[in-house]
Write a protein that holds these residues in place. Structure first.
Motif, mmCIF file in Angstrom:
data_model
loop_
_atom_site.group_PDB
_atom_site.id
_atom_site.type_symbol
_atom_site.label_atom_id
_atom_site.label_comp_id
_atom_site.label_asym_id
_atom_site.label_seq_id
_atom_site.Cartn_x
_atom_site.Cartn_y
_atom_site.Cartn_z
ATOM 1 N N LEU A 27 -8.679 -2.441 4.197
ATOM 2 C CA LEU A 27 -8.308 -2.946 2.883
ATOM 3 C C LEU A 27 -9.303 -4.010 2.414
ATOM 4 O O LEU A 27 -9.761 -3.996 1.266
ATOM 5 C CB LEU A 27 -6.893 -3.521 2.918
ATOM 6 N N HIS A 30 -12.501 -2.370 1.416
ATOM 7 C CA HIS A 30 -12.368 -1.677 0.133
ATOM 8 C C HIS A 30 -12.358 -2.660 -1.037
ATOM 9 O O HIS A 30 -12.863 -2.348 -2.111
ATOM 10 C CB HIS A 30 -11.130 -0.775 0.117
ATOM 11 N N HIS A 31 -11.809 -3.823 -0.818
ATOM 12 C CA HIS A 31 -11.842 -4.838 -1.868
ATOM 13 C C HIS A 31 -13.299 -5.212 -2.164
ATOM 14 O O HIS A 31 -13.708 -5.265 -3.324
ATOM 15 C CB HIS A 31 -11.035 -6.067 -1.436
ATOM 16 N N LEU A 86 -6.273 -0.571 -3.977
ATOM 17 C CA LEU A 86 -5.753 -1.496 -2.969
ATOM 18 C C LEU A 86 -4.239 -1.437 -2.814
ATOM 19 O O LEU A 86 -3.649 -2.265 -2.134
ATOM 20 C CB LEU A 86 -6.204 -2.923 -3.300
ATOM 21 N N ASP A 88 -0.649 -0.870 -1.552
ATOM 22 C CA ASP A 88 -0.144 -0.864 -0.183
ATOM 23 C C ASP A 88 0.935 0.205 -0.041
ATOM 24 O O ASP A 88 2.117 -0.060 -0.216
ATOM 25 C CB ASP A 88 0.413 -2.233 0.201
ATOM 26 N N ARG A 96 -7.712 5.581 2.210
ATOM 27 C CA ARG A 96 -8.758 4.604 2.521
ATOM 28 C C ARG A 96 -9.366 4.847 3.895
ATOM 29 O O ARG A 96 -10.540 4.556 4.113
ATOM 30 C CB ARG A 96 -8.203 3.174 2.419
#
Length: 120
Positions: A27, A30-31, A86, A88, A96
């Protein structure tokens, strides 16, 4: 015999904790990738090629293909793009883990992104 199920449950919790840690790292990466992609659209053609190649050779399912393709169509809407990427949810965590957003971050940028996790 009563001990074995407890052992299996402990092993399952350990695996879940490991998976959660990996998902947290993914995560964070990916941000960082999304921020760089939003600022530098020249990576789009590379990502589209990766998506198309993976789908054509059977390494990406149709649902993932649709997700990644439609996500890229919203690159001009940074908030929507980031919120979607992003999100969840189990499905997005799975997407992802098989990301086509490869080759965006340098090794140094990747390390910086991962170091942020250690600070939290």
């Amino acid at each position: 015999m009563g001990y074995q199920p407890t052992c299996n449950r402990a092993r399952g919790r350990l695996k879940t904790a490991q998976q959660q840690n990996i998902d947290k790292q993914i995560l964070c990466l990916h941000h960082a990738m999304a921020e760089k992609l939003i600022a530098n659209h020249h990576y789009l053609s590379q990502i589209i090629e990766t998506i198309e190649a993976r789908y054509e050779c059977g390494r990406m399912r149709y649902g993932a293909y649709l997700f990644w393709s439609s996500l890229l169509e919203h690159i001009e809407q940074p908030t929507l793009f980031m919120d979607t990427l992003l999100e969840d949810s189990p499905q997005l965590r799975a997407y992802r883990r098989q990301t086509p957003l490869v080759g965006i971050l340098t090794e140094q940028e990747r390390q910086i992104a991962l170091e942020k996790i250690m600070q939290t």
